[in-house]
Motif scaffolding. Structure first.
Motif, PDB file in Angstrom:
ATOM      1  N   ASP A 161      36.803  -4.668 -16.829  1.00 34.44           N
ATOM      2  CA  ASP A 161      37.662  -3.502 -17.098  1.00 34.44           C
ATOM      3  C   ASP A 161      37.766  -2.622 -15.859  1.00 34.44           C
TER       4      ASP A 161
ATOM      5  N   GLU B 121      20.830 -10.505 -28.119  1.00 38.18           N
ATOM      6  CA  GLU B 121      20.991  -9.130 -27.638  1.00 38.18           C
ATOM      7  C   GLU B 121      21.216  -9.115 -26.130  1.00 38.18           C
ATOM      8  N   ASP B 122      20.451  -9.940 -25.404  1.00 35.18           N
ATOM      9  CA  ASP B 122      20.648 -10.035 -23.953  1.00 35.18           C
ATOM     10  C   ASP B 122      22.056 -10.547 -23.641  1.00 35.18           C
TER      11      ASP B 122
ATOM     12  N   MET C 154      24.726 -10.340 -25.551  1.00 36.75           N
ATOM     13  CA  MET C 154      25.718  -9.318 -25.887  1.00 36.75           C
ATOM     14  C   MET C 154      25.726  -8.200 -24.842  1.00 36.75           C
ATOM     15  N   THR C 155      24.532  -7.816 -24.351  1.00 34.89           N
ATOM     16  CA  THR C 155      24.460  -6.791 -23.292  1.00 34.89           C
ATOM     17  C   THR C 155      25.145  -7.304 -22.034  1.00 34.89           C
ATOM     18  N   GLU C 156      24.869  -8.553 -21.677  1.00 32.89           N
ATOM     19  CA  GLU C 156      25.492  -9.156 -20.498  1.00 32.89           C
ATOM     20  C   GLU C 156      27.003  -9.212 -20.668  1.00 32.89           C
ATOM     21  N   GLN C 157      27.466  -9.607 -21.864  1.00 31.54           N
ATOM     22  CA  GLN C 157      28.909  -9.663 -22.115  1.00 31.54           C
ATOM     23  C   GLN C 157      29.537  -8.273 -22.022  1.00 31.54           C
ATOM     24  N   HIS C 158      28.831  -7.287 -22.548  1.00 35.08           N
ATOM     25  CA  HIS C 158      29.328  -5.911 -22.477  1.00 35.08           C
ATOM     26  C   HIS C 158      29.416  -5.464 -21.018  1.00 35.08           C
ATOM     27  N   ASN C 159      28.369  -5.794 -20.235  1.00 32.77           N
ATOM     28  CA  ASN C 159      28.376  -5.439 -18.808  1.00 32.77           C
ATOM     29  C   ASN C 159      29.510  -6.162 -18.077  1.00 32.77           C
ATOM     30  N   LYS C 160      29.695  -7.448 -18.382  1.00 32.50           N
ATOM     31  CA  LYS C 160      30.781  -8.201 -17.754  1.00 32.50           C
ATOM     32  C   LYS C 160      32.139  -7.619 -18.141  1.00 32.50           C
ATOM     33  N   GLN C 161      32.250  -7.259 -19.409  1.00 31.10           N
ATOM     34  CA  GLN C 161      33.498  -6.662 -19.884  1.00 31.10           C
ATOM     35  C   GLN C 161      33.754  -5.351 -19.151  1.00 31.10           C
ATOM     36  N   ALA C 162      32.695  -4.531 -19.011  1.00 31.23           N
ATOM     37  CA  ALA C 162      32.835  -3.263 -18.292  1.00 31.23           C
ATOM     38  C   ALA C 162      33.229  -3.527 -16.840  1.00 31.23           C
TER      39      ALA C 162
END
Length: 152
Positions: free
Chosen positions: A125, A111-112, A114-122
């Motif tokens: 972007d 989960e951490d 995936m959250t980090e990946q989402h933040n990096k993706q954001a």
């Protein structure tokens, strides 16, 4: 009738033959085998008596001793097997608990991640959006400059 009586006695009356065989058997057994058979029977009686009085009690005592020892060994082995089963169950419980803890840690790590990946993706972007904006502005200015030079 006498002739018929003779035929009947010769063909169907076996008493004289049986009586002769019986006398021969009794004479043979009593006279020739009598003492030998009595001795054999006496020896058998002695062997059976010795077996009943000496050998059988020894065998019974030995058997009970060995059975007692065997029973004690079986009980000890059973106790050891029981202890091993308990240890194995405890080890399984510990392993299961360890697996559950490890699984929870992996879920948390995932989960951490995936959250980090989402933040990096954001972030990527957003950076891409900003770079695109800058490029649009730069190209817009270049078009203005190009339009100035082309109007000359």
């Amino acid at each position: 009738m006498t002739y018929l009586g003779e035929i009947h006695s010769r063909l169907l009356d076996h008493r004289p033959i049986i009586q002769g065989e019986t006398r021969y058997f009794v004479k043979e057994f009593e006279e020739k085998r009598g003492l030998r058979e009595v001795r054999v029977l006496e020896n058998l009686k002695n062997v059976i008596q010795e077996t009943n009085e000496q050998i059988l009690p020894k065998c019974t005592e030995t058997m009970q001793d060995y059975l007692s020892q065997t029973l004690q060994r079986l009980q000890a082995a059973s106790h050891l097997v029981y202890k091993l089963q308990q240890k194995e169950q405890e080890q399984r419980k510990l392993n299961n608990q360890h697996l559950l803890i490890s699984e929870k840690q992996r879920i948390t790590q995932w989960e951490d991640f995936m959250t980090e990946q989402h933040n990096k993706q954001a972030a990527v972007d957003e950076e891409h959006r900003k770079a695109t904006e800058r490029l649009k502005e730069q190209y817009a200015e270049m078009e203005k400059d190009l339009a100035k030079f082309s109007s000359f």
